[in-house]
Scaffold this active site. Structure first.
Site, PDB file in Angstrom:
ATOM      1  NE  ARG A  66      -1.637  -2.355   2.704  1.00 49.96           N
ATOM      2  CZ  ARG A  66      -1.695  -3.611   2.236  1.00 49.96           C
ATOM      3  NH1 ARG A  66      -2.715  -3.961   1.521  1.00 49.96           N
ATOM      4  NH2 ARG A  66      -0.754  -4.501   2.513  1.00 49.96           N
ATOM      5  CB  THR A  67       3.391   2.586   2.341  1.00 49.42           C
ATOM      6  OG1 THR A  67       2.639   2.059   3.432  1.00 49.42           O
ATOM      7  CG2 THR A  67       3.904   3.964   2.699  1.00 49.42           C
ATOM      8  CE  LYS A  84      27.029  -2.189  -5.109  1.00 49.48           C
ATOM      9  NZ  LYS A  84      27.107  -1.090  -6.047  1.00 49.48           N
ATOM     10  NE  ARG A 125       7.028   0.707   5.041  1.00 48.66           N
ATOM     11  CZ  ARG A 125       5.823   0.145   4.967  1.00 48.66           C
ATOM     12  NH1 ARG A 125       5.714  -1.124   4.631  1.00 48.66           N
ATOM     13  NH2 ARG A 125       4.736   0.847   5.212  1.00 48.66           N
ATOM     14  CG  HIS A 172       3.232   3.793   8.683  1.00 43.92           C
ATOM     15  ND1 HIS A 172       3.393   4.683   7.626  1.00 43.92           N
ATOM     16  CD2 HIS A 172       2.873   2.607   8.109  1.00 43.92           C
ATOM     17  CE1 HIS A 172       3.135   4.058   6.488  1.00 43.92           C
ATOM     18  NE2 HIS A 172       2.822   2.796   6.766  1.00 43.92           N
TER      19      HIS A 172
HETATM   20  N1   CP Z   1      -0.403  -0.112   5.772  1.00 39.94           N
HETATM   21  C1   CP Z   1       0.830  -0.348   5.277  1.00 39.94           C
HETATM   22  O1   CP Z   1       1.832   0.297   5.658  1.00 39.94           O
HETATM   23  O2   CP Z   1       0.856  -1.300   4.313  1.00 39.94           O
HETATM   24  P1   CP Z   1       2.140  -1.755   3.494  1.00 39.94           P
HETATM   25  O3   CP Z   1       3.096  -2.395   4.456  1.00 39.94           O
HETATM   26  O4   CP Z   1       1.621  -2.689   2.437  1.00 39.94           O
HETATM   27  O5   CP Z   1       2.759  -0.514   2.904  1.00 39.94           O
END
Ligand code: CP
Length: 315
Positions: free
Chosen positions: A52-53, A82, A103, A131
């Site tokens: 999703r993100t 590396k 991320r 998040h």
């Molecule tokens: N909700 C969420 O962060 O989903 P993903 O891990 O698929 O990005």
């Protein structure tokens, strides 16, 4: 430079502005997009898996006519393998892109990145930390579905220690009036003390509970989360928490008629598919809202000064 690192950084005025922008972005997305970020490049640097993100950020950037450079599994497919430090990668990518969506598996990584970045950094999840863009879309969904956030009763259920979305959502909810939060978790993954301390400082009422059925009929928002197997210290600890909370139609039938069920997804058995058709199951609508809120956020980061004027032109 406007980085998005934590839910702490937003105030009510900004949240209201972002939600209004997201409404406009939805209209634009459904009507051919806009050229608001034409010529801009977003780098998506993902050291942990995502559906999703990453896709919603990429979709958001494309719907704003911007371009995307992207790596998934950056641990393997970037020069991290590396031995390149995060800081060096960020310094270099800053000269290739206008915004970096990161991320990472380590808590605090986005903050470290922002300290050396030459462009805005957006935290797309840092280990068990936060998040913040997920909590923006969570709140936006709650407002859209229920009309307001003040005065609501919200239960967060599942792995509240390692689940970063509930940390950010708790911080965000603390900005609203008369919200009551129920933290429902197995005993070995409770909500962290630092989150409770934040709520205490702001006078937010909250309760801790292990029995989901004691609260499911009381709340306006039931926010389910996955037990984060990959973050538990051992398989034994994970098994103590796994499978404890499962939403089935019987539980949903006992909920308020206008309540909603949210989940950041992916789910791993916490909500049975039999519930998906119930009007209160809002988790797929929630995932869709991720595109609109991330369009708003990208515009906010990249157009900071000029934005109000541009939005007026778009409206
Ligand atoms: N909700 C969420 O962060 O989903 P993903 O891990 O698929 O990005």
């Amino acid at each position: 430079m406007y980085h998005v690192l934590s839910a702490h950084q937003f105030d009510r005025i900004q949240l209201d502005q972002l939600f209004r922008m997201a409404d406009i972005m939805e209209y634009n997305a459904k009507n051919g997009g806009t050229n608001l970020l034409q010529g801009k490049i977003m780098a998506a640097l993902f050291f942990e898996p995502s559906t999703r993100t990453r896709f919603s950020f990429e979709s958001a950037m494309m719907r704003l006519s911007g371009s995307v450079i992207s790596t998934e599994n950056a641990t393997q497919f970037s020069s991290a393998i590396k031995g390149e430090t995060l800081e060096d990668s960020i310094r270099v990518i800053s000269s290739y892109a206008d915004v970096i969506v990161l991320r990472h598996n380590e808590e605090g990584a986005a903050k470290r990145a922002a300290q050396v970045a030459g462009v805005p950094v957006i935290n797309a999840g840092d280990g068990s930390g936060e998040h913040p863009t997920q909590s923006l879309l969570d709140l936006y969904t709650i407002q859209k579905e229920l009309g307001a956030i003040d005065g609501l009763k919200v239960a967060m259920v599942g792995d509240l220690t390692y689940g970063r979305t509930v940390h950010s959502l708790s911080y965000m909810l603390a900005k609203y009036e008369k919200v009551t939060v129920y933290f429902v978790s197995p005993e070995n993954c409770p909500i962290p003390e630092k989150v409770k301390a934040y709520l205490d400082e702001r006078g937010v009422t909250y309760f801790e509970e292990t029995d989901l059925e004691k609260v499911s009929g009381e709340v306006d928002v039931l926010y389910m989360t996955r037990i984060q197997k990959e973050r538990f210290p051992s398989g034994e600890e994970y098994l103590k928490a796994a499978g404890k909370y499962v939403i089935n139609q019987e539980i949903v039938d006992g909920m308020k008629p206008n309540a909603i069920i949210l989940h950041p997804l992916p789910r791993a058995g916490e909500i049975l598919p039999e519930v998906d058709g119930d009007a209160r199951a809002a988790y797929f609508r929630q995932a869709t809202n991720g595109v609109y809120i991330r369009m708003a956020l990208l515009a906010y980061c990249l157009k900071e000064q000029q934005l109000e004027r541009d939005l007026e032109a778009l409206a």
